[in-house]
Motif scaffolding. Structure first.
Motif, PDB file in Angstrom:
ATOM      1  N   UNK A 101       0.837  -1.204   0.000  1.00  0.00           N
ATOM      2  CA  UNK A 101       0.000   0.000   0.000  1.00  0.00           C
ATOM      3  C   UNK A 101       0.870   1.252   0.000  1.00  0.00           C
ATOM      4  N   UNK A 102       1.883   1.269   0.891  1.00  0.00           N
ATOM      5  CA  UNK A 102       2.731   2.451   1.006  1.00  0.00           C
ATOM      6  C   UNK A 102       3.493   2.705  -0.298  1.00  0.00           C
ATOM      7  N   UNK A 103       4.012   1.641  -0.898  1.00  0.00           N
ATOM      8  CA  UNK A 103       4.776   1.794  -2.140  1.00  0.00           C
ATOM      9  C   UNK A 103       3.868   2.275  -3.267  1.00  0.00           C
ATOM     10  N   UNK A 104       2.655   1.685  -3.372  1.00  0.00           N
ATOM     11  CA  UNK A 104       1.738   2.068  -4.448  1.00  0.00           C
ATOM     12  C   UNK A 104       1.220   3.494  -4.247  1.00  0.00           C
ATOM     13  N   UNK A 105       0.995   3.883  -2.988  1.00  0.00           N
ATOM     14  CA  UNK A 105       0.539   5.260  -2.739  1.00  0.00           C
ATOM     15  C   UNK A 105       1.646   6.250  -3.125  1.00  0.00           C
ATOM     16  N   UNK A 106       2.886   5.934  -2.745  1.00  0.00           N
ATOM     17  CA  UNK A 106       4.005   6.789  -3.147  1.00  0.00           C
ATOM     18  C   UNK A 106       4.061   6.920  -4.665  1.00  0.00           C
ATOM     19  N   UNK A 107       3.913   5.769  -5.358  1.00  0.00           N
ATOM     20  CA  UNK A 107       4.010   5.785  -6.824  1.00  0.00           C
ATOM     21  C   UNK A 107       2.871   6.594  -7.429  1.00  0.00           C
ATOM     22  N   UNK A 108       1.649   6.445  -6.877  1.00  0.00           N
ATOM     23  CA  UNK A 108       0.537   7.162  -7.508  1.00  0.00           C
ATOM     24  C   UNK A 108       0.638   8.660  -7.217  1.00  0.00           C
ATOM     25  N   UNK A 109       1.115   9.043  -6.020  1.00  0.00           N
ATOM     26  CA  UNK A 109       1.276  10.476  -5.739  1.00  0.00           C
ATOM     27  C   UNK A 109       2.408  11.071  -6.577  1.00  0.00           C
ATOM     28  N   UNK A 110       3.500  10.299  -6.724  1.00  0.00           N
ATOM     29  CA  UNK A 110       4.608  10.796  -7.547  1.00  0.00           C
ATOM     30  C   UNK A 110       4.123  11.026  -8.977  1.00  0.00           C
TER      31      UNK A 110
ATOM     32  N   UNK B   9       5.742  20.447   8.235  1.00  0.00           N
ATOM     33  CA  UNK B   9       4.903  20.779   7.071  1.00  0.00           C
ATOM     34  C   UNK B   9       4.156  19.511   6.640  1.00  0.00           C
ATOM     35  N   UNK B  10       2.859  19.652   6.484  1.00  0.00           N
ATOM     36  CA  UNK B  10       2.027  18.475   6.224  1.00  0.00           C
ATOM     37  C   UNK B  10       1.321  18.671   4.890  1.00  0.00           C
ATOM     38  N   UNK B  11       1.202  17.616   4.088  1.00  0.00           N
ATOM     39  CA  UNK B  11       0.374  17.720   2.883  1.00  0.00           C
ATOM     40  C   UNK B  11      -0.556  16.519   2.815  1.00  0.00           C
ATOM     41  N   UNK B  12      -1.718  16.752   2.261  1.00  0.00           N
ATOM     42  CA  UNK B  12      -2.662  15.667   2.026  1.00  0.00           C
ATOM     43  C   UNK B  12      -2.920  15.663   0.534  1.00  0.00           C
ATOM     44  N   UNK B  13      -2.930  14.463  -0.099  1.00  0.00           N
ATOM     45  CA  UNK B  13      -3.146  14.423  -1.546  1.00  0.00           C
ATOM     46  C   UNK B  13      -4.385  15.226  -1.933  1.00  0.00           C
ATOM     47  N   UNK B  14      -4.203  16.186  -2.814  1.00  0.00           N
ATOM     48  CA  UNK B  14      -5.332  16.980  -3.294  1.00  0.00           C
ATOM     49  C   UNK B  14      -5.792  18.053  -2.323  1.00  0.00           C
ATOM     50  N   UNK B  15      -5.244  18.082  -1.119  1.00  0.00           N
ATOM     51  CA  UNK B  15      -5.694  19.056  -0.129  1.00  0.00           C
ATOM     52  C   UNK B  15      -4.742  20.231  -0.039  1.00  0.00           C
TER      53      UNK B  15
ATOM     54  N   UNK C  46       8.794  15.282  -0.601  1.00  0.00           N
ATOM     55  CA  UNK C  46       7.547  14.796  -0.011  1.00  0.00           C
ATOM     56  C   UNK C  46       7.790  13.403   0.580  1.00  0.00           C
ATOM     57  N   UNK C  47       7.559  13.270   1.886  1.00  0.00           N
ATOM     58  CA  UNK C  47       7.693  11.960   2.538  1.00  0.00           C
ATOM     59  C   UNK C  47       6.287  11.402   2.759  1.00  0.00           C
ATOM     60  N   UNK C  48       6.049  10.215   2.204  1.00  0.00           N
ATOM     61  CA  UNK C  48       4.760   9.543   2.350  1.00  0.00           C
ATOM     62  C   UNK C  48       5.032   8.217   3.055  1.00  0.00           C
ATOM     63  N   UNK C  49       4.536   8.080   4.267  1.00  0.00           N
ATOM     64  CA  UNK C  49       4.798   6.858   5.036  1.00  0.00           C
ATOM     65  C   UNK C  49       3.666   6.652   6.036  1.00  0.00           C
ATOM     66  N   UNK C  50       3.699   5.529   6.740  1.00  0.00           N
ATOM     67  CA  UNK C  50       2.569   5.159   7.592  1.00  0.00           C
ATOM     68  C   UNK C  50       2.451   6.012   8.847  1.00  0.00           C
TER      69      UNK C  50
ATOM     70  N   UNK D  56       3.289  13.293   4.638  1.00  0.00           N
ATOM     71  CA  UNK D  56       1.930  12.735   4.652  1.00  0.00           C
ATOM     72  C   UNK D  56       2.016  11.355   5.292  1.00  0.00           C
ATOM     73  N   UNK D  57       1.310  11.176   6.400  1.00  0.00           N
ATOM     74  CA  UNK D  57       1.310   9.873   7.085  1.00  0.00           C
ATOM     75  C   UNK D  57      -0.026   9.185   6.812  1.00  0.00           C
ATOM     76  N   UNK D  58       0.072   8.089   6.073  1.00  0.00           N
ATOM     77  CA  UNK D  58      -1.172   7.423   5.641  1.00  0.00           C
ATOM     78  C   UNK D  58      -1.675   6.415   6.676  1.00  0.00           C
ATOM     79  N   UNK D  59      -2.978   6.127   6.577  1.00  0.00           N
ATOM     80  CA  UNK D  59      -3.579   5.121   7.464  1.00  0.00           C
ATOM     81  C   UNK D  59      -2.905   3.776   7.245  1.00  0.00           C
ATOM     82  N   UNK D  60      -2.872   2.961   8.282  1.00  0.00           N
ATOM     83  CA  UNK D  60      -2.235   1.652   8.165  1.00  0.00           C
ATOM     84  C   UNK D  60      -3.251   0.633   7.667  1.00  0.00           C
TER      85      UNK D  60
END
Ligand code: GLU
Length: 293
Positions: free
Chosen positions: A22-31, A167-173, A214-218, A243-247
């Motif tokens: 999930x974490x790898x695919x989310x990173x790839x889709x955001x990138x 500094x925090x970012x949310x995809x699309x936010x 941009x760091x995207x992790x759990x 961006x810290x994603x849900x587990x």
């Protein structure tokens, strides 16, 4: 604004499971959405738990998922001298101190107090201890811990430096941020007894050296970020947005974890599950034609 650079940074101390996917695919889709680059970093500083065969296995799992990364893939084991230099610089500024305590001694001294990750909170037993300094001078094995009060004072006294923020970012936010509170941690280990760095020190040095924006992790690493922004301020390193994603949880509601025996991707693959099914199950679009599944 520099072009976005993200990273996926697994540790080869076990096989990847759905949480990593999930974490790898989310990173790839955001990138991809940001027209940025996704780098792979293998966090293999632990000489006992990390094994080359597991690094090979994670490369195979990521390729199976349809993910590709620019070469060269960074390996932290090749960067130990950089970490050592940073630790020496902190030592020269009196911001770390040697610690002789065993795990058991720390657990006892913590008397039930916990760091945000649930580990016993170190109460500073060896901070300023002449006995510890003498033992270290005589060659006793020791770790190096961040002197949290001294570190916070050093940041406060840096001219032009405001309060520490994440500094925090949310995809699309919208871009946002929050106040950092590193003191919710006890004096963290920055150099271990067995290796002259730690996760916290290596990760901030590498995120800076790799130009990560941009760091995207759990969410399990959300509290560690407070410590990371403190280290970045002390070492003059860039602070990315986080961006810290849900587990991801298994069918019984437990979070995925190597230590809990979550089913490895390799086993799913061996059972005939396809990469496309994994992507769909985790909420991602199928890979581009001709790759992955
Ligand atoms: N290596 C860490 C892990 O596998 C992740 C580090 C990070 O993303 O900052 O849990």
């Amino acid at each position: 604004m520099p072009p976005p650079r993200l990273r996926f940074a697994p540790s080869p101390n076990g096989l990847l499971h759905l949480g990593h996917a999930y974490s790898a695919l989310l990173n790839a889709s955001l990138a991809a959405a940001m027209r940025g680059t996704l780098l792979l970093r293998i966090e293999d500083i632990d000489p006992v738990r990390c094994r080359p065969a597991l690094a090979d296995a994670l490369l195979a799992d990521l390729a199976w998922l349809g993910l590709t990364f620019p070469a060269p893939v960074w390996r932290q084991s090749a960067r130990v001298s950089t970490y050592q230099d940073a630790l020496a610089a902190l030592r020269a500024r009196g911001l770390v101190y040697p610690c002789l305590c065993t795990r058991r001694a720390v657990a006892q001294a913590a008397a039930g107090a916990r760091d945000p990750d649930g580990a016993p909170r170190y109460p500073g037993t060896c901070r300023g201890s002449a006995a510890a300094a003498a033992a270290v001078a005589a060659g006793a094995p020791h770790a190096w811990r961040l002197d949290m009060p001294a570190a916070l004072a050093a940041v406060r006294e840096t001219p032009g430096r405001g309060a520490l923020r994440v500094p925090v970012f949310a995809p699309g936010g919208p871009e946002a941020g929050r106040a950092a509170d590193p003191a919710r941690w006890g004096d963290a280990v920055l150099g271990r007894k067995d290796v002259p760095t730690s996760y916290h020190l290596a990760v901030v040095l590498d995120d800076d050296a790799q130009g990560i924006t941009h760091v995207v992790r759990g969410r399990d690493l959300e509290a560690a970020t407070d410590l990371h922004v403190l280290l970045q301020a002390l070492l003059g390193l860039a602070t990315p947005r986080y961006h810290h994603h849900a587990l991801i949880r298994d069918d019984t509601g437990r979070k995925m974890a190597k230590s809990l025996g979550s089913e490895p991707l390799a086993d799913l693959r061996a059972r005939g599950v396809t990469a496309e099914e994994i992507r769909l199950r985790l909420g991602f679009a199928p890979p581009p034609a001709g790759r992955g599944a």
